[in-house]
Design a protein around this motif. Structure first.
Motif, PDB file in Angstrom:
ATOM      1  N   SER A  10       5.385  13.655   0.519  1.00  0.00           N
ATOM      2  CA  SER A  10       3.890  13.755  -0.015  1.00  0.00           C
ATOM      3  C   SER A  10       3.635  12.328  -0.379  1.00  0.00           C
ATOM      4  O   SER A  10       4.051  11.543  -1.116  1.00  0.00           O
ATOM      5  N   VAL A  11       2.144  11.872  -0.102  1.00  0.00           N
ATOM      6  CA  VAL A  11       1.517  10.620  -0.368  1.00  0.00           C
ATOM      7  C   VAL A  11       0.182  10.767  -0.846  1.00  0.00           C
ATOM      8  O   VAL A  11      -0.800  11.748  -0.570  1.00  0.00           O
ATOM      9  N   SER A  12      -0.276  10.042  -1.641  1.00  0.00           N
ATOM     10  CA  SER A  12      -1.933   9.838  -2.054  1.00  0.00           C
ATOM     11  C   SER A  12      -2.414   8.508  -2.011  1.00  0.00           C
ATOM     12  O   SER A  12      -1.738   7.587  -2.334  1.00  0.00           O
ATOM     13  N   ALA A  13      -3.388   8.530  -1.501  1.00  0.00           N
ATOM     14  CA  ALA A  13      -4.252   7.382  -1.060  1.00  0.00           C
ATOM     15  C   ALA A  13      -4.666   6.369  -2.258  1.00  0.00           C
ATOM     16  O   ALA A  13      -4.600   5.203  -2.192  1.00  0.00           O
ATOM     17  N   HIS A  14      -5.093   7.149  -3.226  1.00  0.00           N
ATOM     18  CA  HIS A  14      -5.714   6.183  -4.341  1.00  0.00           C
ATOM     19  C   HIS A  14      -4.761   5.590  -5.081  1.00  0.00           C
ATOM     20  O   HIS A  14      -5.029   4.751  -6.195  1.00  0.00           O
ATOM     21  N   LYS A  15      -3.501   5.709  -4.816  1.00  0.00           N
ATOM     22  CA  LYS A  15      -2.299   4.959  -5.662  1.00  0.00           C
ATOM     23  C   LYS A  15      -2.176   3.609  -4.962  1.00  0.00           C
ATOM     24  O   LYS A  15      -1.462   2.789  -5.422  1.00  0.00           O
ATOM     25  N   ILE A  16      -2.736   3.564  -3.722  1.00  0.00           N
ATOM     26  CA  ILE A  16      -2.509   2.333  -2.824  1.00  0.00           C
ATOM     27  C   ILE A  16      -3.816   1.526  -2.437  1.00  0.00           C
ATOM     28  O   ILE A  16      -3.917   1.016  -1.375  1.00  0.00           O
ATOM     29  N   ASN A  17      -4.744   1.418  -3.366  1.00  0.00           N
ATOM     30  CA  ASN A  17      -5.976   1.027  -3.221  1.00  0.00           C
ATOM     31  C   ASN A  17      -6.917   1.332  -2.273  1.00  0.00           C
ATOM     32  O   ASN A  17      -7.796   0.954  -1.421  1.00  0.00           O
ATOM     33  N   GLY A  18      -6.640   2.838  -1.954  1.00  0.00           N
ATOM     34  CA  GLY A  18      -7.309   3.915  -0.873  1.00  0.00           C
ATOM     35  C   GLY A  18      -8.391   4.670  -1.680  1.00  0.00           C
ATOM     36  O   GLY A  18      -8.418   4.605  -3.041  1.00  0.00           O
ATOM     37  N   PRO A  19      -8.962   5.585  -1.041  1.00  0.00           N
ATOM     38  CA  PRO A  19      -9.965   6.377  -1.576  1.00  0.00           C
ATOM     39  C   PRO A  19      -9.108   7.539  -2.387  1.00  0.00           C
ATOM     40  O   PRO A  19      -8.012   7.911  -2.124  1.00  0.00           O
ATOM     41  N   LYS A  20      -9.886   8.201  -3.479  1.00  0.00           N
ATOM     42  CA  LYS A  20      -9.543   9.358  -4.183  1.00  0.00           C
ATOM     43  C   LYS A  20      -9.734  10.607  -3.475  1.00  0.00           C
ATOM     44  O   LYS A  20     -10.379  10.547  -2.313  1.00  0.00           O
ATOM     45  N   PHE A  21      -8.799  11.526  -3.842  1.00  0.00           N
ATOM     46  CA  PHE A  21      -8.962  12.924  -3.118  1.00  0.00           C
ATOM     47  C   PHE A  21      -8.805  12.956  -1.684  1.00  0.00           C
ATOM     48  O   PHE A  21      -9.239  13.604  -0.697  1.00  0.00           O
ATOM     49  N   LEU A  22      -7.718  12.198  -1.427  1.00  0.00           N
ATOM     50  CA  LEU A  22      -7.091  12.167  -0.219  1.00  0.00           C
ATOM     51  C   LEU A  22      -5.505  11.565   0.047  1.00  0.00           C
ATOM     52  O   LEU A  22      -5.484  11.025  -0.686  1.00  0.00           O
ATOM     53  N   ILE A  69      -9.123  -5.753 -18.810  1.00  0.00           N
ATOM     54  CA  ILE A  69      -7.966  -5.718 -18.201  1.00  0.00           C
ATOM     55  C   ILE A  69      -7.378  -4.828 -17.879  1.00  0.00           C
ATOM     56  O   ILE A  69      -6.739  -3.915 -18.685  1.00  0.00           O
ATOM     57  N   TYR A  70      -7.451  -4.215 -16.522  1.00  0.00           N
ATOM     58  CA  TYR A  70      -6.752  -2.791 -16.103  1.00  0.00           C
ATOM     59  C   TYR A  70      -5.203  -3.063 -15.899  1.00  0.00           C
ATOM     60  O   TYR A  70      -4.672  -3.846 -14.813  1.00  0.00           O
ATOM     61  N   LEU A  71      -4.542  -2.367 -16.543  1.00  0.00           N
ATOM     62  CA  LEU A  71      -2.951  -2.321 -16.279  1.00  0.00           C
ATOM     63  C   LEU A  71      -2.424  -0.798 -16.409  1.00  0.00           C
ATOM     64  O   LEU A  71      -1.606  -0.508 -16.925  1.00  0.00           O
ATOM     65  N   ASP A  72      -3.291   0.143 -15.685  1.00  0.00           N
ATOM     66  CA  ASP A  72      -2.917   1.445 -15.595  1.00  0.00           C
ATOM     67  C   ASP A  72      -2.800   1.875 -13.992  1.00  0.00           C
ATOM     68  O   ASP A  72      -3.289   3.010 -13.729  1.00  0.00           O
ATOM     69  N   ASN A  73      -2.172   1.210 -13.124  1.00  0.00           N
ATOM     70  CA  ASN A  73      -2.314   1.458 -11.873  1.00  0.00           C
ATOM     71  C   ASN A  73      -1.527   2.229 -11.495  1.00  0.00           C
ATOM     72  O   ASN A  73      -1.511   2.824 -10.210  1.00  0.00           O
ATOM     73  N   ALA A  74      -0.451   2.936 -12.372  1.00  0.00           N
ATOM     74  CA  ALA A  74       0.280   4.137 -11.820  1.00  0.00           C
ATOM     75  C   ALA A  74      -0.774   5.424 -11.927  1.00  0.00           C
ATOM     76  O   ALA A  74      -0.112   6.427 -11.221  1.00  0.00           O
ATOM     77  N   ALA A  75      -1.665   5.239 -12.442  1.00  0.00           N
ATOM     78  CA  ALA A  75      -2.694   6.370 -12.540  1.00  0.00           C
ATOM     79  C   ALA A  75      -3.683   6.262 -11.438  1.00  0.00           C
ATOM     80  O   ALA A  75      -3.687   7.496 -10.760  1.00  0.00           O
ATOM     81  N   THR A  76      -4.135   5.308 -11.239  1.00  0.00           N
ATOM     82  CA  THR A  76      -5.061   5.127 -10.075  1.00  0.00           C
ATOM     83  C   THR A  76      -5.099   3.414  -9.896  1.00  0.00           C
ATOM     84  O   THR A  76      -4.992   2.665 -10.608  1.00  0.00           O
ATOM     85  N   THR A  77      -5.573   3.301  -8.573  1.00  0.00           N
ATOM     86  CA  THR A  77      -5.933   1.717  -8.335  1.00  0.00           C
ATOM     87  C   THR A  77      -7.244   1.410  -7.913  1.00  0.00           C
ATOM     88  O   THR A  77      -7.821   2.499  -7.267  1.00  0.00           O
ATOM     89  N   PRO A  78      -7.870   0.308  -8.224  1.00  0.00           N
ATOM     90  CA  PRO A  78      -9.190   0.028  -7.677  1.00  0.00           C
ATOM     91  C   PRO A  78      -9.203   0.007  -6.280  1.00  0.00           C
ATOM     92  O   PRO A  78      -8.072  -0.609  -5.409  1.00  0.00           O
ATOM     93  N   MET A  79     -10.185   0.326  -5.498  1.00  0.00           N
ATOM     94  CA  MET A  79     -10.432   0.263  -4.109  1.00  0.00           C
ATOM     95  C   MET A  79     -10.402  -1.044  -3.400  1.00  0.00           C
ATOM     96  O   MET A  79     -10.942  -1.947  -4.031  1.00  0.00           O
ATOM     97  N   SER A  80      -9.652  -1.409  -2.409  1.00  0.00           N
ATOM     98  CA  SER A  80      -9.647  -2.719  -1.889  1.00  0.00           C
ATOM     99  C   SER A  80     -11.023  -2.725  -1.165  1.00  0.00           C
ATOM    100  O   SER A  80     -11.550  -1.989  -0.555  1.00  0.00           O
TER     101      SER A  80
END
Length: 383
Positions: free
Chosen positions: A197-209, A4-15
Motif C-alpha cells: 500500500s502506498v499514498s501519494a501525498h507522502k511523496i509530494n504528490g496529491p492527497k486522496f490518491l 517552518i514545516y517539520l511534519d512531513n510524515a503527516a503530509t508533504t507539500p506538493m511539488s
C-alpha cells in the motif's frame, strides 16, 4: 512569520512540477478513461504511462498496480480481501502493535468476527523478532501485515527476511509502504511481497490518491464495488490528473535517489542532536538513529517537558511538529507506538515530539528549529 514545516510524515507539500502536471491534465485531458473515443483514449494512455512509471519503481508489472484513494483504502482492501477470501484456509493473521490505524482498526474488526490476530512483540527500536514470527507462522495463517517504515519512530522493518519466511507458507505478505515510498528501496519480487500500500501525498504528490500493488496470481474480493475500472479490481472513475501527478512525484524521487535522501535527513538529525548535546539538554531518541532506522523521522523525548508544552511553544515560535501519528495527534490518546516500544508507564509517552523532514527543508531551517528547541527545553528543565 514564515512557518517552518517539520511534519512531513503527516503530509508533504506538493511539488511544483506535480502541480504543473495536474493543472495541465485538468485543462487538457478531462476525458473519462473508460470511454472509447479519442478523449477517453488519451486519458487511458495517461493512466497507462503513470502505471508503468510507478510499477517500475518497485519492481512490479504494470498490471499489478491498482489506483485507490490512498493508503487507508489500500490497507483495508488487502486486509479484508484476504480475510474474507481465504477464510476457508484459516483465520489467523499476524501483524505488529505499531502499525498505522488503517491496519490496526481493520484487525480489531476482524477479531470481533472471530479471526485470530497475533501482534508480534517489538523492542525499544520498534523491530520485531524474526524467531517469533517464524514460530507464529502456522498452516492456518493467511496473512502477515507488517509496515515498511514506522511513521512515528522511523523503524525500517526487515522486509527481505520477512518475505523469505512467509513465501513458502499459506500466508500472503502485505506491506504498508506509506512511509517507505520515497525513503527506502523496495523490490516487491525480490522481497516476496504479495500486497503493498502506498499514498501519494507522502511523496509530494496529491492527497486522496494511492495505489495497491497486488501480485498477479492473487485474487481477492473487491472492497469498492461498481463499474469495471482498474481491470475490474477497483470501481470508480479514475482521477486522471491526480494519477499523472502521482507518477511525476515518483519520477522525482527516483531521480534524487533514496540514499541521497537518507543522507540529507541524517545530516539534519545530527544538527539537532549536536545542538541538544552542546546545550546540555536531557533527552532520548525514541527508536534511535541507527542503520535500520529511516532518518526522515526523529522522535525525541525531552525529559520533564510535556508533549503539549513542546508542541504549543514550538507552534507559537513558527515550527510545525507532531506529537505522534497525524491520525491520532488531534486526540488525547497517547502514542500506541511508544507504548508498544517502552510500556504504558514510561515518561516518554507524554514527553515526546516527532520531527519529520521533507525534500524542501533546508539546513538553515533545521538549525533554527534546533535553537528554538534548546531554548524551550532549557527553560523548562531548569525549573
Amino acid at each position: 512569520m514564515k512557518e517552518i514545516y517539520l511534519d512531513n510524515a503527516a503530509t508533504t507539500p506538493m511539488s511544483s512540477k506535480v502541480i504543473d502536471v495536474i493543472t495541465d491534465e485538468m485543462k487538457n485531458d478531462f476525458g473519462n478513461a473508460s470511454s472509447t473515443y479519442e478523449l477517453g483514449r488519451k486519458a487511458r494512455n495517461t493512466i497507462d504511462r503513470a502505471r508503468h512509471i510507478i510499477a517500475s519503481s518497485i519492481g512490479a508489472n504494470d498490471g499489478e498496480i491498482i489506483f485507490t484513494s490512498g493508503g487507508s483504502e489500500s490497507n483495508n482492501t488487502a486486509i479484508f480481501g484476504t480475510a474474507y477470501g481465504r477464510q476457508n484456509i484459516g483465520k489467523k493473521i499476524i501483524t505488529t502493535p505499531i502499525e498505522h490505524p488503517s491496519v490496526l482498526n481493520p484487525m480489531k474488526r476482524l477479531e470481533k468476527e472471530g479471526y485470530e490476530i497475533v501482534y508480534l512483540d517489538v523492542d525499544e527500536t520498534g523491530h520485531i523478532s524474526l524467531d517469533q514470527l517464524k514460530q507464529e507462522l502456522t498452516p492456518d495463517t493467511i496473512l502477515v501485515s507488517i509496515m515498511a517504515v514506522n511513521n512515528e519512530v522511523g523503524t525500517i522493518m526487515p522486509l527481505q527476511e520477512i518475505g523469505d519466511l512467509v513465501k513458502d507458507t499459506n500466508a500472503y505478505f502485505h506491506v504498508d509502504d506509506v512511509q517507505g515510498m520515497g525513503t527506502i528501496d523496495i523490490d516487491v519480487k525480490k522481497m516476496h511481497i504479495d500486497f503493498m500500500s502506498v499514498s501519494a501525498h507522502k511523496i509530494n504528490g496529491p492527497k486522496f490518491l494511492g495505489f495497491l500493488y497486488e501480485k498477479n496470481d492473487i485474487s481477492i474480493p473487491n472492497l469498492v464495488l461498481g463499474g469495471e475500472q482498474e481491470v475490474k479490481r477497483r470501481a470508480g472513475t479514475e482521477n486522471v490528473p491526480g494519477i499523472a501527478g502521482f507518477s511525476e512525484a515518483v519520477k522525482e524521487i527516483e531521480e534524487i535517489g533514496h540514499q541521497n535522501i537518507q543522507d540529507k535527513y541524517h545530516h539534519f538529525q545530527e544538527i539537532i542532536l549536536n545542538k541538544l548535546d552542546d546545550n546540555d539538554v536531557e533527552y532520548d531518541v525514541n527508536g534511535g538513529v541507527g542503520e535500520n532506522m529511516s532518518h526522515h523521522v526523529l522522535n525525541l523525548h525531552i525529559k520533564g517537558v510535556s508533549t503539549t508544552v513542546l508542541q504549543t511553544n514550538l507552534d507559537l515560535a513558527g515550527f510545525a511538529v507532531s506529537g505522534g501519528s497525524a491520525c491520532t495527534a488531534g486526540s488525547l490518546e497517547p502514542s500506541h507506538v511508544l507504548i508498544a516500544c517502552f510500556g504504558a508507564d514510561s515518561p516518554r509517552i507524554l514527553e515526546s515530539i516527532r520531527i519529520s523532514f521533507g525534500r524542501y527543508n533546508t539546513e538553515e531551517e533545521v538549525e533554527k528549529f534546533a535553537e528554538e528547541l534548546v531554548k524551550i527545553a532549557n527553560k523548562r528543565q531548569s525549573k
